[in-house]
Motif scaffolding. Structure first.
Motif, PDB file in Angstrom:
ATOM      1  N   ASP A   1       1.962 -23.881  -2.395  1.00  0.00           N
ATOM      2  CA  ASP A   1       1.344 -23.869  -1.068  1.00  0.00           C
ATOM      3  C   ASP A   1       1.603 -25.198  -0.382  1.00  0.00           C
ATOM      4  OD1 ASP A   1      -1.072 -25.731  -1.530  1.00  0.00           O
ATOM      5  OD2 ASP A   1      -1.365 -24.230  -3.085  1.00  0.00           O
ATOM      6  N   ALA A   2       1.569 -25.162   0.935  1.00  0.00           N
ATOM      7  CA  ALA A   2       1.871 -26.364   1.708  1.00  0.00           C
ATOM      8  C   ALA A   2       1.289 -26.242   3.104  1.00  0.00           C
ATOM      9  CB  ALA A   2       3.381 -26.575   1.796  1.00  0.00           C
ATOM     10  N   ASP A   3       1.142 -27.382   3.751  1.00  0.00           N
ATOM     11  CA  ASP A   3       0.761 -27.431   5.156  1.00  0.00           C
ATOM     12  C   ASP A   3       2.027 -27.653   5.982  1.00  0.00           C
ATOM     13  OD1 ASP A   3      -1.974 -27.255   4.514  1.00  0.00           O
ATOM     14  OD2 ASP A   3      -2.058 -29.414   4.151  1.00  0.00           O
ATOM     15  N   VAL A   4       2.146 -26.910   7.068  1.00  0.00           N
ATOM     16  CA  VAL A   4       3.314 -27.024   7.941  1.00  0.00           C
ATOM     17  C   VAL A   4       2.853 -27.040   9.392  1.00  0.00           C
ATOM     18  CG1 VAL A   4       4.979 -25.976   6.359  1.00  0.00           C
ATOM     19  CG2 VAL A   4       3.618 -24.508   7.855  1.00  0.00           C
ATOM     20  N   VAL A   5       3.684 -27.602  10.240  1.00  0.00           N
ATOM     21  CA  VAL A   5       3.382 -27.710  11.667  1.00  0.00           C
ATOM     22  C   VAL A   5       4.065 -26.566  12.414  1.00  0.00           C
ATOM     23  CG1 VAL A   5       3.578 -29.156  13.723  1.00  0.00           C
ATOM     24  CG2 VAL A   5       3.221 -30.214  11.477  1.00  0.00           C
ATOM     25  N   ILE A   6       3.319 -25.886  13.259  1.00  0.00           N
ATOM     26  CA  ILE A   6       3.897 -24.801  14.059  1.00  0.00           C
ATOM     27  C   ILE A   6       4.595 -25.410  15.277  1.00  0.00           C
ATOM     28  CG2 ILE A   6       3.433 -22.700  15.370  1.00  0.00           C
ATOM     29  CD1 ILE A   6       0.922 -22.320  13.658  1.00  0.00           C
ATOM     30  N   GLY A   7       5.907 -25.156  15.368  1.00  0.00           N
ATOM     31  CA  GLY A   7       6.681 -25.695  16.479  1.00  0.00           C
ATOM     32  C   GLY A   7       7.219 -24.631  17.410  1.00  0.00           C
ATOM     33  N   GLY A   8       6.900 -23.369  17.111  1.00  0.00           N
ATOM     34  CA  GLY A   8       7.377 -22.296  17.973  1.00  0.00           C
ATOM     35  C   GLY A   8       7.169 -20.946  17.332  1.00  0.00           C
ATOM     36  N   TRP A   9       7.654 -19.931  18.014  1.00  0.00           N
ATOM     37  CA  TRP A   9       7.580 -18.578  17.471  1.00  0.00           C
ATOM     38  C   TRP A   9       8.748 -17.766  18.000  1.00  0.00           C
ATOM     39  CZ3 TRP A   9       6.539 -14.855  21.359  1.00  0.00           C
ATOM     40  CH2 TRP A   9       5.986 -15.355  22.545  1.00  0.00           C
ATOM     41  N   SER A  10       9.129 -16.765  17.226  1.00  0.00           N
ATOM     42  CA  SER A  10      10.230 -15.896  17.626  1.00  0.00           C
ATOM     43  C   SER A  10       9.683 -14.543  18.058  1.00  0.00           C
ATOM     44  CB  SER A  10      11.217 -15.706  16.467  1.00  0.00           C
ATOM     45  OG  SER A  10      10.603 -15.001  15.402  1.00  0.00           O
ATOM     46  N   ARG A  11      10.418 -13.872  18.899  1.00  0.00           N
ATOM     47  CA  ARG A  11       9.983 -12.587  19.429  1.00  0.00           C
ATOM     48  C   ARG A  11       9.968 -11.523  18.338  1.00  0.00           C
ATOM     49  NH1 ARG A  11      13.618 -10.546  24.125  1.00  0.00           N
ATOM     50  NH2 ARG A  11      14.914  -9.815  22.401  1.00  0.00           N
ATOM     51  N   GLY A  12       8.927 -10.691  18.338  1.00  0.00           N
ATOM     52  CA  GLY A  12       8.817  -9.632  17.350  1.00  0.00           C
ATOM     53  C   GLY A  12       9.688  -8.435  17.694  1.00  0.00           C
ATOM     54  N   GLU A  13       9.901  -7.597  16.711  1.00  0.00           N
ATOM     55  CA  GLU A  13      10.701  -6.392  16.891  1.00  0.00           C
ATOM     56  C   GLU A  13       9.936  -5.183  16.379  1.00  0.00           C
ATOM     57  OE1 GLU A  13      14.341  -7.052  14.821  1.00  0.00           O
ATOM     58  OE2 GLU A  13      15.119  -8.489  16.276  1.00  0.00           O
ATOM     59  N   ARG A  14      10.355  -4.013  16.836  1.00  0.00           N
ATOM     60  CA  ARG A  14       9.786  -2.734  16.409  1.00  0.00           C
ATOM     61  C   ARG A  14       8.259  -2.750  16.503  1.00  0.00           C
ATOM     62  NH1 ARG A  14      14.371  -3.417  13.288  1.00  0.00           N
ATOM     63  NH2 ARG A  14      13.277  -4.489  11.623  1.00  0.00           N
ATOM     64  N   GLY A  15       7.557  -2.642  15.379  1.00  0.00           N
ATOM     65  CA  GLY A  15       6.107  -2.542  15.421  1.00  0.00           C
ATOM     66  C   GLY A  15       5.410  -3.786  15.927  1.00  0.00           C
TER      67      GLY A  15
ATOM     68  N   TYR B   1      -0.726 -27.316  16.116  1.00  0.00           N
ATOM     69  CA  TYR B   1      -1.445 -26.585  15.072  1.00  0.00           C
ATOM     70  C   TYR B   1      -0.757 -26.714  13.710  1.00  0.00           C
ATOM     71  CZ  TYR B   1      -4.132 -24.467  18.826  1.00  0.00           C
ATOM     72  OH  TYR B   1      -4.955 -24.268  19.909  1.00  0.00           O
ATOM     73  N   VAL B   2      -1.598 -26.786  12.682  1.00  0.00           N
ATOM     74  CA  VAL B   2      -1.123 -26.873  11.297  1.00  0.00           C
ATOM     75  C   VAL B   2      -1.497 -25.580  10.579  1.00  0.00           C
ATOM     76  CG1 VAL B   2      -1.329 -28.095   9.096  1.00  0.00           C
ATOM     77  CG2 VAL B   2      -1.346 -29.375  11.254  1.00  0.00           C
ATOM     78  N   ALA B   3      -0.525 -24.987   9.909  1.00  0.00           N
ATOM     79  CA  ALA B   3      -0.748 -23.751   9.164  1.00  0.00           C
ATOM     80  C   ALA B   3      -0.620 -24.005   7.670  1.00  0.00           C
ATOM     81  CB  ALA B   3       0.255 -22.680   9.592  1.00  0.00           C
ATOM     82  N   LYS B   4      -1.399 -23.274   6.909  1.00  0.00           N
ATOM     83  CA  LYS B   4      -1.269 -23.291   5.451  1.00  0.00           C
ATOM     84  C   LYS B   4      -0.430 -22.086   5.053  1.00  0.00           C
ATOM     85  CE  LYS B   4      -3.981 -23.417   1.156  1.00  0.00           C
ATOM     86  NZ  LYS B   4      -3.505 -24.739   0.738  1.00  0.00           N
ATOM     87  N   VAL B   5       0.583 -22.308   4.229  1.00  0.00           N
ATOM     88  CA  VAL B   5       1.463 -21.225   3.801  1.00  0.00           C
ATOM     89  C   VAL B   5       1.641 -21.262   2.289  1.00  0.00           C
ATOM     90  CG1 VAL B   5       2.733 -21.185   5.985  1.00  0.00           C
ATOM     91  CG2 VAL B   5       3.573 -22.605   4.104  1.00  0.00           C
ATOM     92  N   GLU B   6       1.970 -20.106   1.740  1.00  0.00           N
ATOM     93  CA  GLU B   6       2.434 -20.008   0.363  1.00  0.00           C
ATOM     94  C   GLU B   6       3.917 -19.688   0.396  1.00  0.00           C
ATOM     95  OE1 GLU B   6       0.249 -17.137  -1.878  1.00  0.00           O
ATOM     96  OE2 GLU B   6      -1.397 -18.508  -2.320  1.00  0.00           O
ATOM     97  N   PHE B   7       4.668 -20.167  -0.599  1.00  0.00           N
ATOM     98  CA  PHE B   7       6.104 -19.911  -0.622  1.00  0.00           C
ATOM     99  C   PHE B   7       6.600 -19.943  -2.053  1.00  0.00           C
ATOM    100  CE2 PHE B   7       5.369 -24.405  -0.235  1.00  0.00           C
ATOM    101  CZ  PHE B   7       6.335 -25.026  -1.004  1.00  0.00           C
ATOM    102  N   ARG B   8       7.789 -19.395  -2.254  1.00  0.00           N
ATOM    103  CA  ARG B   8       8.340 -19.272  -3.601  1.00  0.00           C
ATOM    104  C   ARG B   8       9.010 -20.549  -4.076  1.00  0.00           C
ATOM    105  NH1 ARG B   8       9.302 -13.834  -4.713  1.00  0.00           N
ATOM    106  NH2 ARG B   8      10.112 -14.442  -6.734  1.00  0.00           N
ATOM    107  N   GLU B   9       9.778 -21.187  -3.193  1.00  0.00           N
ATOM    108  CA  GLU B   9      10.441 -22.425  -3.582  1.00  0.00           C
ATOM    109  C   GLU B   9      10.897 -23.174  -2.343  1.00  0.00           C
ATOM    110  OE1 GLU B   9      14.313 -22.333  -5.427  1.00  0.00           O
ATOM    111  OE2 GLU B   9      14.709 -20.331  -4.641  1.00  0.00           O
TER     112      GLU B   9
END
Length: 218
Positions: free
Chosen positions: A82-96, A172-180
Motif C-alpha cells: 500500500d502507498a499514498d499517491v497524489v492525484i494529478g488528473g483523471w482519464s475519461r471513462g468508457e462504456r459503463g 488530494y492524496v489517495a491511498k492505494v494497494e498495488f502488486r509491485e
C-alpha cells in the motif's frame, strides 16, 4: 488431475488427487508436479512476499474440485503493498463509466517534480466515483502537473494512448494497494482504497514509496 481412466475425480479430496497425479508423472526438465506444504501457510506467504512473487494459493485438506464455482476452501492470497499517491488528473471513462472517469492519474514527488507512477482504475463504487469527480472538477487546470507526460507512456494502457486526460491541481492524496513497483517506477495493478485527509500532497515522496516496498520485501 480431474479425470483418470474415464472416471471423474472431481469429488475426490485434493490430497488424494495430488497423490494420484504424482504417481503418473515422471519428473523431468519438461514436466514437474508442484510441491505443497501442510501447515506452513504464513511462512510460504512471507517467502512469496520476500521474493516479490504474486502470492500463494491455499487449499483446504479434504476439499473437492468445484468447476465454475468459487469456494472458501481454496483461497488466492496475493502479495500486495500500500502507498499514498497524489492525484494529478483523471482519464475519461468508457462504456459503463462513460459519464465519469476511467482512472485516476497519480504520482509522487521527487527532486524533478511530481513523478507519474500510474493510473488507478479499480477499487471504486458508484458513490466514490461521484464523490471524487465532484472534488476534482473544480480544481481542473490546463497544465499537466506531472514532470513527464503520461500520454507518451502507451504501455501503461495496453498499448493505447491515454485519451482525453483532465489535469488537476495536485491537492488530494489517495491511498492505494498495488502488486509491485516496476523497474520503471510504475505501480502494477493499483486499486483505490480511499482519500487521505491527514497528509499534504507535497509530503508524498517517491523515495518513501520505494523504501516502503523494499522494507516489505526484506
Amino acid at each position: 488431475l480431474l479425470y483418470l481412466d474415464g472416471r471423474s475425480l472431481v469429488d475426490m479430496p485434493i490430497e488424494e488427487r495430488k497423490e494420484l497425479l504424482g504417481s503418473l508423472i515422471i519428473p523431468s526438465d519438461f514436466v514437474q508436479t508442484s510441491p505443497h506444504a501442510v501447515g506452513a501457510g504464513h511462512a510460504l506467504a512471507d517467502a512469496s512476499r520476500a521474493r516479490n512473487l504474486e502470492g500463494i494459493v491455499a487449499k483446504k485438506l479434504g476439499s473437492a474440485y468445484r468447476p465454475g464455482r468459487r469456494s472458501k476452501d481454496w483461497l488466492k492470497i496475493k502479495t500486495v503493498h500500500d502507498a499514498d499517491v497524489v492525484i494529478g488528473g483523471w482519464s475519461r471513462g468508457e462504456r459503463g463509466r462513460s459519464d465519469t472517469f476511467g482512472s485516476l492519474l497519480v504520482g509522487a514527488y521527487s527532486d524533478e517534480g511530481l513523478r507519474f507512477v500510474g493510473a488507478v482504475g479499480t477499487g471504486f463504487n458508484a458513490r466514490s466515483l461521484d464523490d471524487l469527480l465532484s472534488k476534482l472538477r473544480p480544481i481542473e487546470q490546463p497544465e499537466r502537473p506531472f514532470a513527464e507526460d503520461p500520454r507518451e507512456l502507451k504501455s501503461m494502457y495496453g498499448g493505447k494512448a491515454l485519451r482525453d486526460p483532465h489535469w488537476v491541481t495536485p491537492r488530494y492524496v489517495a491511498k492505494v494497494e498495488f502488486r509491485e513497483l516496476t523497474t520503471a517506477g510504475r505501480l502494477r495493478a493499483p486499486s483505490f482504497k480511499g482519500l487521505r485527509d491527514d497528509i499534504e500532497a507535497k509530503d508524498v515522496r517517491f523515495e518513501a514509496l520505494q523504501a516502503s516496498v523494499a522494507s516489505s520485501e526484506a
